[in-house]
Motif scaffolding. Structure first.
Motif, PDB file in Angstrom:
ATOM      1  N   LEU A 174       0.831  -1.203   0.000  1.00 27.84           N
ATOM      2  CA  LEU A 174       0.000   0.000   0.000  1.00 27.84           C
ATOM      3  C   LEU A 174       0.869   1.258   0.000  1.00 27.84           C
ATOM      4  CD1 LEU A 174      -2.943   1.102   0.239  1.00 27.84           C
ATOM      5  CD2 LEU A 174      -2.575   1.144   2.711  1.00 27.84           C
ATOM      6  N   ILE A 175       1.929   1.259   0.795  1.00 30.59           N
ATOM      7  CA  ILE A 175       2.838   2.405   0.849  1.00 30.59           C
ATOM      8  C   ILE A 175       3.420   2.686  -0.539  1.00 30.59           C
ATOM      9  CG2 ILE A 175       5.098   3.161   1.695  1.00 30.59           C
ATOM     10  CD1 ILE A 175       3.079   3.535   3.803  1.00 30.59           C
ATOM     11  N   GLU A 176       3.811   1.626  -1.249  1.00 32.05           N
ATOM     12  CA  GLU A 176       4.382   1.778  -2.589  1.00 32.05           C
ATOM     13  C   GLU A 176       3.351   2.364  -3.554  1.00 32.05           C
ATOM     14  OE1 GLU A 176       5.676  -2.117  -3.555  1.00 32.05           O
ATOM     15  OE2 GLU A 176       7.315  -2.141  -2.083  1.00 32.05           O
ATOM     16  N   LEU A 177       2.109   1.899  -3.474  1.00 37.00           N
ATOM     17  CA  LEU A 177       1.055   2.415  -4.338  1.00 37.00           C
ATOM     18  C   LEU A 177       0.820   3.897  -4.081  1.00 37.00           C
ATOM     19  CD1 LEU A 177      -1.325   2.262  -6.309  1.00 37.00           C
ATOM     20  CD2 LEU A 177      -2.716   1.303  -4.453  1.00 37.00           C
ATOM     21  N   VAL A 178       0.722   4.278  -2.811  1.00 35.47           N
ATOM     22  CA  VAL A 178       0.484   5.680  -2.458  1.00 35.47           C
ATOM     23  C   VAL A 178       1.628   6.558  -2.960  1.00 35.47           C
ATOM     24  CG1 VAL A 178       0.313   7.310  -0.525  1.00 35.47           C
ATOM     25  CG2 VAL A 178      -1.005   5.188  -0.488  1.00 35.47           C
ATOM     26  N   ALA A 179       2.862   6.081  -2.830  1.00 36.47           N
ATOM     27  CA  ALA A 179       4.012   6.849  -3.308  1.00 36.47           C
ATOM     28  C   ALA A 179       3.930   7.063  -4.815  1.00 36.47           C
ATOM     29  CB  ALA A 179       5.311   6.138  -2.934  1.00 36.47           C
ATOM     30  N   VAL A 202      -6.011   5.945  -5.608  1.00 34.94           N
ATOM     31  CA  VAL A 202      -5.543   4.830  -4.783  1.00 34.94           C
ATOM     32  C   VAL A 202      -6.645   3.786  -4.641  1.00 34.94           C
ATOM     33  CG1 VAL A 202      -4.734   4.147  -2.494  1.00 34.94           C
ATOM     34  CG2 VAL A 202      -3.872   6.252  -3.533  1.00 34.94           C
ATOM     35  N   GLN A 203      -7.870   4.240  -4.380  1.00 36.33           N
ATOM     36  CA  GLN A 203      -9.004   3.324  -4.237  1.00 36.33           C
ATOM     37  C   GLN A 203      -9.176   2.483  -5.501  1.00 36.33           C
ATOM     38  OE1 GLN A 203     -11.008   2.771  -1.643  1.00 36.33           O
ATOM     39  NE2 GLN A 203     -13.133   2.459  -2.260  1.00 36.33           N
ATOM     40  N   ALA A 204      -9.077   3.136  -6.676  1.00 37.16           N
ATOM     41  CA  ALA A 204      -9.290   2.441  -7.939  1.00 37.16           C
ATOM     42  C   ALA A 204      -8.159   1.476  -8.269  1.00 37.16           C
ATOM     43  CB  ALA A 204      -9.437   3.470  -9.069  1.00 37.16           C
ATOM     44  N   ARG A 205      -6.942   1.797  -7.819  1.00 41.43           N
ATOM     45  CA  ARG A 205      -5.781   1.001  -8.202  1.00 41.43           C
ATOM     46  C   ARG A 205      -5.400  -0.064  -7.184  1.00 41.43           C
ATOM     47  NH1 ARG A 205      -1.383   5.337 -10.225  1.00 41.43           N
ATOM     48  NH2 ARG A 205      -0.073   3.454 -10.090  1.00 41.43           N
ATOM     49  N   MET A 206      -6.030  -0.084  -6.016  1.00 38.84           N
ATOM     50  CA  MET A 206      -5.692  -1.108  -5.025  1.00 38.84           C
ATOM     51  C   MET A 206      -5.847  -2.531  -5.565  1.00 38.84           C
ATOM     52  SD  MET A 206      -6.515  -0.023  -1.089  1.00 38.84           S
ATOM     53  CE  MET A 206      -7.983   0.988  -1.226  1.00 38.84           C
ATOM     54  N   PRO A 207      -6.937  -2.856  -6.289  1.00 40.74           N
ATOM     55  CA  PRO A 207      -7.063  -4.228  -6.806  1.00 40.74           C
ATOM     56  C   PRO A 207      -5.916  -4.628  -7.732  1.00 40.74           C
ATOM     57  CG  PRO A 207      -9.188  -3.117  -6.854  1.00 40.74           C
ATOM     58  CD  PRO A 207      -8.170  -2.072  -6.521  1.00 40.74           C
ATOM     59  N   THR A 248      -7.802  -5.516  -1.573  1.00 39.24           N
ATOM     60  CA  THR A 248      -9.253  -5.339  -1.652  1.00 39.24           C
ATOM     61  C   THR A 248      -9.670  -4.109  -0.852  1.00 39.24           C
ATOM     62  OG1 THR A 248      -9.582  -7.724  -1.826  1.00 39.24           O
ATOM     63  CG2 THR A 248     -11.498  -6.390  -1.241  1.00 39.24           C
ATOM     64  N   PRO A 249     -10.156  -3.041  -1.514  1.00 36.11           N
ATOM     65  CA  PRO A 249     -10.561  -1.849  -0.779  1.00 36.11           C
ATOM     66  C   PRO A 249     -11.951  -1.996  -0.168  1.00 36.11           C
ATOM     67  CG  PRO A 249     -10.925  -1.512  -3.108  1.00 36.11           C
ATOM     68  CD  PRO A 249     -10.299  -2.878  -2.973  1.00 36.11           C
ATOM     69  N   LYS A 250     -12.234  -1.158   0.843  1.00 32.98           N
ATOM     70  CA  LYS A 250     -13.598  -1.101   1.358  1.00 32.98           C
ATOM     71  C   LYS A 250     -14.510  -0.484   0.292  1.00 32.98           C
ATOM     72  CE  LYS A 250     -14.750   1.727   4.643  1.00 32.98           C
ATOM     73  NZ  LYS A 250     -15.867   2.438   3.978  1.00 32.98           N
ATOM     74  N   THR A 293     -10.000   5.762   3.272  1.00 37.49           N
ATOM     75  CA  THR A 293     -10.404   4.438   2.831  1.00 37.49           C
ATOM     76  C   THR A 293      -9.403   3.446   3.394  1.00 37.49           C
ATOM     77  OG1 THR A 293     -11.104   3.086   0.943  1.00 37.49           O
ATOM     78  CG2 THR A 293      -9.141   4.439   0.640  1.00 37.49           C
ATOM     79  N   SER A 294      -9.605   2.161   3.141  1.00 41.48           N
ATOM     80  CA  SER A 294      -8.716   1.155   3.709  1.00 41.48           C
ATOM     81  C   SER A 294      -8.820  -0.129   2.915  1.00 41.48           C
ATOM     82  CB  SER A 294      -9.087   0.882   5.175  1.00 41.48           C
ATOM     83  OG  SER A 294     -10.348   0.229   5.257  1.00 41.48           O
ATOM     84  N   PHE A 295      -7.868  -1.029   3.156  1.00 44.58           N
ATOM     85  CA  PHE A 295      -8.056  -2.376   2.636  1.00 44.58           C
ATOM     86  C   PHE A 295      -8.638  -3.244   3.729  1.00 44.58           C
ATOM     87  CE2 PHE A 295      -3.331  -2.702   3.629  1.00 44.58           C
ATOM     88  CZ  PHE A 295      -3.407  -3.658   4.635  1.00 44.58           C
ATOM     89  N   LYS A 296      -9.294  -4.301   3.310  1.00 45.23           N
ATOM     90  CA  LYS A 296      -9.993  -5.171   4.249  1.00 45.23           C
ATOM     91  C   LYS A 296      -9.038  -5.745   5.291  1.00 45.23           C
ATOM     92  CE  LYS A 296     -14.229  -5.152   2.563  1.00 45.23           C
ATOM     93  NZ  LYS A 296     -15.404  -4.740   3.357  1.00 45.23           N
ATOM     94  N   ALA A 297      -9.518  -5.871   6.515  1.00 44.70           N
ATOM     95  CA  ALA A 297      -8.687  -6.388   7.601  1.00 44.70           C
ATOM     96  C   ALA A 297      -8.271  -7.821   7.342  1.00 44.70           C
ATOM     97  CB  ALA A 297      -9.449  -6.297   8.925  1.00 44.70           C
TER      98      ALA A 297
END
Length: 470
Positions: free
Chosen positions: A33-38, A236-241, A246-248, A266-270
């Protein structure tokens, strides 16, 4: 020879880095997730030079990659009292009171964070800290059992407590003590895969509320998420998959806007993590779901007037559009949210003129030159129009109770926007804390007023005040 103490800002930065490294090891998906956000942030800065310049002026560009917050959940008043003292070593104070019972979560909370602008610019790390509301457990027997379980645990190491006391007595810690303190404090936030209760007790706690099981069943209040700051949360939400995350279903908070307000999350599922239950004749394995990764996008802090409008608009949407766990109605929710929020101006100048948001004021080079030449006159609005006085949004450093509860609910198994009877008890929370929580709106107002006073003094016009549209 007198001892040399390191700053609380230094200790906070050491702790932030140590916490981040620990969580990346414990939750590898968080590193992804950190890499995606960067990647998303780099793209935003490349495409939007004005955004880059605004971040530079605000002193935020260099700290954009620093994790902005984490969250923990405590079980007893004593635990909350000591965490206040622990965070004080890092220059963090309790700001705001949040009643999460408004969305079916049996906790109330505060935000521990630095409060002055210089400290925020060095490291803005904050920890959303919740205290379990045992009185909201309807089953009296289970409530008493949970209280007895919590009374037995000790979530702070003896050495951490000793170093807290040394900081309080001496007024600081040396570099060596600070390094040791961070290592000892980190033990409170570490994950433990062994429950302190048996499988049957865990089930009863879990059936009452998943969060109750999370707080009561373990050795300590493991950090349940860390949060990087993004410049485009929708991307970020769109690109998490794409990264196997898996985003909320929905992004919590206000809709996407030209002028960001407050906080979007937003977050990814626990994760579903293996645990071992205590006190069984034979080893009994189970699973527990609590820890996740969160992303935030921060905007301008709203005034009381602006916040009242925000709360009213958000409540109008949540009261009509429910989002199921599968996210089937997420699109409808987002569309309705955007439509309702047209009532809140999407212009920095209108937000400022109508007194809906807080801004930092500064004298421009042109304004200072005009003042030197004796050619400066007019009220603040005239000075702004002539380019002699500039303003920029003050970033919201705090939280939104409905959004926080929405994140909690999502990662406890559902995205439903459900409410139950509000049961606020700020007095009890502050009694447990051993202090009064600070008013976040007052802090923003002080920063705005101080910046305007400094700007007016620089222009030789001390005493002039802003006027806002009623």
């Amino acid at each position: 020879m007198p001892q040399t103490f390191v700053s609380t800002d230094r200790i906070r930065s050491l702790f932030t880095e140590a916490m981040s490294q620990m969580y990346r090891t414990e939750v590898p998906q968080y590193g992804t997730l950190i890499e995606l956000v960067a990647d998303v942030n780099a793209g935003c800065l490349e495409r939007d030079p004005d955004l880059r310049e605004r971040l530079v002026r605000a002193g935020e560009l260099e700290r954009i990659d620093v994790e902005r917050h984490g969250a923990i959940r405590l079980g007893t008043a004593d635990e909350l009292f000591t965490i206040r003292r622990l965070f004080a070593v890092m220059g963090m104070q309790a700001v705001g009171y949040y009643d999460l019972s408004v969305a079916g979560v049996p906790v109330h909370s505060t935000c521990f964070r630095p409060i002055d602008e210089a400290a925020l610019n060095i490291n803005p790390f904050r920890v959303f800290t919740s205290l379990l509301r045992l009185e909201l457990i309807e089953d009296e027997g289970l409530r008493n059992e949970a209280e007895a379980i919590l009374a037995k645990r000790r979530i702070y190491t003896p050495r951490a407590v000793a170093l807290i006391e040394r900081h309080e007595q001496n007024g600081g810690l040396t570099e060596a003590e600070a390094t040791e303190f961070v290592a000892e404090a980190l033990e409170t936030f570490r994950w433990h895969g062994e429950a302190t209760v048996g499988a049957e007790t865990y089930k009863r706690l879990h059936d009452a509320h998943r969060l109750i099981a999370d707080v009561v069943s373990f050795k300590g209040p493991h950090i349940n998420h860390l949060t990087p700051r993004t410049l485009d949360i929708d991307a970020v939400q769109a690109r998490m998959p794409e990264r196997g995350i898996t985003p909320k279903a929905v992004i919590e908070g206000p809709p996407r806007r030209q002028c960001d307000i407050l906080l979007r999350q937003t977050s990814f599922k626990a994760l579903e993590e293996a645990i071992a239950f205590a006190g069984e004749a034979e080893a009994v394995q189970g699973t527990h779901t609590a820890r996740f990764g969160e992303i935030e996008q921060r905007g301008v802090a709203l005034t009381a007037k602006g916040r009242a409008l925000y709360d009213r608009l958000l409540a109008s949407v949540r009261g009509e559009v429910q989002v199921g766990a599968g996210g089937a109605k997420a699109g409808a929710y987002d569309q309705e949210l955007a439509e309702r929020f047209r009532a809140l101006p999407d212009s920095w100048d209108e937000l400022r003129r109508q007194g809906l948001a807080f801004f930092r004021y500064s004298a421009t080079s042109a304004g200072i030159a005009a003042a030197v030449n004796g050619a400066l006159a007019g009220d603040p609005e005239t000075l702004i129009a002539r380019g002699h006085l500039a303003f920029s949004p003050i970033v919201y450093e705090d939280f939104l109770p409905v959004s926080a509860a929405g994140i909690f609910q999502s990662n406890l198994g559902t995205d439903q926007q459900q409410n139950y009877v509000t049961c606020s008890n700020r007095d009890a929370f502050e009694a447990a804390l051993g202090a009064t929580v600070q008013d976040e709106l007052a802090l923003y107002a002080e920063r705005q007023a101080a910046s305007l006073d400094a700007a007016m003094e620089a222009l030789g016009l001390a005493g002039l005040q802003l006027k806002t549209v009623a």
